[in-house]
Motif scaffolding. Structure first.
Motif, short mmCIF file in Angstrom:
data_model
loop_
_atom_site.label_atom_id
_atom_site.label_comp_id
_atom_site.label_asym_id
_atom_site.label_seq_id
_atom_site.Cartn_x
_atom_site.Cartn_y
_atom_site.Cartn_z
N PRO A 63 -76.74 28.35 130.21
CA PRO A 63 -75.61 29.08 130.92
C PRO A 63 -74.31 28.68 130.43
O PRO A 63 -74.16 27.36 130.12
CB PRO A 63 -75.72 28.75 132.48
CG PRO A 63 -77.36 28.35 132.25
CD PRO A 63 -77.49 27.86 131.04
N PRO A 64 -73.40 29.65 129.81
CA PRO A 64 -72.08 29.06 129.41
C PRO A 64 -71.25 28.11 130.17
O PRO A 64 -71.11 28.63 131.20
CB PRO A 64 -71.51 30.19 129.18
CG PRO A 64 -72.33 31.43 129.14
CD PRO A 64 -73.53 30.96 130.14
N GLY A 65 -70.83 26.92 129.51
CA GLY A 65 -69.75 26.25 130.47
C GLY A 65 -70.68 25.10 130.97
O GLY A 65 -69.84 24.13 131.69
N GLU A 66 -71.93 25.26 131.25
CA GLU A 66 -72.76 24.40 131.96
C GLU A 66 -73.18 23.31 130.97
O GLU A 66 -73.61 23.33 129.93
CB GLU A 66 -73.98 25.07 132.57
CG GLU A 66 -73.54 25.56 133.76
CD GLU A 66 -74.65 25.88 134.79
OE1 GLU A 66 -75.75 25.28 134.65
OE2 GLU A 66 -74.88 27.06 135.36
N SER A 67 -73.04 21.89 131.56
CA SER A 67 -73.59 20.63 130.99
C SER A 67 -75.03 20.56 131.06
O SER A 67 -75.67 21.13 132.06
CB SER A 67 -72.92 19.33 131.52
OG SER A 67 -71.34 19.42 131.51
N PRO A 68 -75.84 20.02 130.05
CA PRO A 68 -77.25 19.78 130.18
C PRO A 68 -77.57 19.02 131.42
O PRO A 68 -76.65 18.11 131.89
CB PRO A 68 -77.43 19.01 128.97
CG PRO A 68 -76.28 18.97 128.09
CD PRO A 68 -75.20 19.35 128.95
N HIS A 69 -78.61 19.37 132.00
CA HIS A 69 -79.06 18.46 133.14
C HIS A 69 -79.27 16.97 132.95
O HIS A 69 -79.53 16.70 131.80
CB HIS A 69 -80.51 19.07 133.63
CG HIS A 69 -81.21 18.54 134.73
ND1 HIS A 69 -81.73 17.31 134.89
CD2 HIS A 69 -80.87 19.08 136.18
CE1 HIS A 69 -82.03 17.07 136.27
NE2 HIS A 69 -81.43 18.08 137.02
N PRO A 70 -78.80 16.09 133.87
CA PRO A 70 -78.88 14.79 133.46
C PRO A 70 -80.24 14.21 133.09
O PRO A 70 -80.38 13.29 132.22
CB PRO A 70 -78.32 13.91 134.77
CG PRO A 70 -78.21 15.00 135.80
CD PRO A 70 -78.19 16.63 135.04
N THR A 71 -81.54 14.93 133.58
CA THR A 71 -82.68 14.36 133.40
C THR A 71 -83.51 15.29 132.15
O THR A 71 -84.17 14.79 131.50
CB THR A 71 -83.62 14.14 134.61
OG1 THR A 71 -82.67 13.76 135.73
CG2 THR A 71 -84.69 13.18 134.27
N LYS A 72 -83.20 16.63 132.66
CA LYS A 72 -84.19 17.63 131.97
C LYS A 72 -83.35 18.10 130.56
O LYS A 72 -84.09 18.76 129.79
CB LYS A 72 -84.24 18.75 132.81
CG LYS A 72 -85.27 18.43 134.14
CD LYS A 72 -85.69 19.82 134.82
CE LYS A 72 -86.39 19.38 136.12
NZ LYS A 72 -86.71 20.70 137.03
N GLY A 73 -82.16 17.86 130.36
CA GLY A 73 -81.41 18.38 129.27
C GLY A 73 -81.31 19.77 129.42
O GLY A 73 -80.89 20.19 130.41
N TYR A 74 -81.72 20.26 128.14
CA TYR A 74 -81.55 21.98 128.23
C TYR A 74 -82.63 22.43 128.78
O TYR A 74 -83.36 23.28 127.95
CB TYR A 74 -81.25 22.51 126.71
CG TYR A 74 -79.76 21.84 126.24
CD1 TYR A 74 -78.72 22.66 126.84
CD2 TYR A 74 -79.58 20.80 125.47
CE1 TYR A 74 -77.32 22.22 126.43
CE2 TYR A 74 -78.05 20.40 125.10
CZ TYR A 74 -77.07 21.09 125.43
OH TYR A 74 -75.98 20.54 125.25
N SER A 75 -82.98 22.31 129.97
CA SER A 75 -84.15 22.96 130.36
C SER A 75 -83.99 23.16 132.00
O SER A 75 -83.50 22.34 132.55
CB SER A 75 -85.52 22.32 130.42
OG SER A 75 -86.60 22.95 130.67
N PRO A 76 -84.21 24.35 132.27
CA PRO A 76 -84.62 25.68 131.92
C PRO A 76 -83.63 26.53 131.17
O PRO A 76 -82.45 26.48 131.69
CB PRO A 76 -85.23 26.43 132.98
CG PRO A 76 -84.39 26.06 134.10
CD PRO A 76 -83.99 24.52 133.94
N MET A 77 -83.98 27.06 130.05
CA MET A 77 -83.23 27.80 129.35
C MET A 77 -83.47 29.42 129.82
O MET A 77 -84.64 29.58 130.54
CB MET A 77 -83.67 28.19 128.08
CG MET A 77 -83.55 26.71 127.13
SD MET A 77 -81.59 26.51 126.64
CE MET A 77 -81.38 27.75 125.47
N LEU A 78 -82.54 30.21 129.90
CA LEU A 78 -82.68 31.73 130.51
C LEU A 78 -82.83 32.74 129.47
O LEU A 78 -82.36 32.73 128.52
CB LEU A 78 -81.33 31.88 131.51
CG LEU A 78 -81.32 30.68 132.55
CD1 LEU A 78 -79.89 30.87 133.35
CD2 LEU A 78 -82.51 30.59 133.55
#
Length: 155
Positions: A63-78
């Protein structure tokens, strides 16, 4: 061993786009492995920027403008809109195949272990392969050894 892809029942309940996201997620990991790319850290929990890049190749987006999740990083991708459009026939067919499928929660009359364990063994001799299993689970059907091809039987 035959390759298989497990899709959680909750993902199936969410519908065809969620199933496709799950498939592309696993495909991203597979593509990274083939390419020799380290796409996760923290025992596979955190998905890094390399995962994101490869997932984008497969039609997913963060999602544009969103930071990676603190634990999961770039998951889930959409799924992107373009990916949904490209897979529209597959998504429609999957939706039709799943229409009317009821995924209930399994219930069992027995609770916990009964204390009885069976020891099953196949035909392997070097090394001998055995394991223990409860009688109720053993009664559900045969378990075949993928090394020797024989069914495990009680010894």
């Amino acid at each position: 061993m035959r390759p298989e892809l497990l899709v959680h029942r909750d993902t199936i309940v969410e519908g065809p786009p969620a199933v496709l996201e799950a498939i592309l997620h696993v495909a991203t990991h597979a593509l990274c492995q083939v390419r020799g790319i380290s796409e996760t850290s923290n025992r596979g929990m955190r998905h890094n920027k390399h995962f994101r890049t490869v997932a984008e190749e497969l039609g997913m987006a963060w999602p544009p403008g969103e930071s990676p999740h603190p634990t999961k990083g770039y998951s889930p991708m959409l799924l992107t809109d373009e990916t949904k459009a490209g897979y529209a026939p597959l998504l429609a067919a999957l939706g039709k195949a799943l229409d009317g499928v009821v995924l209930g929660v399994a219930s069992h009359e027995t609770k916990g272990r009964t204390g009885t364990r069976l020891t099953l063994q196949c035909e392997c001799t070097d090394p001998v392969r055995t394991f223990q299993i409860g009688p109720r689970i053993a009664s559900l059907g045969g378990i075949r050894c993928e090394v020797c091809g024989a069914l495990f039987t009680e010894k």
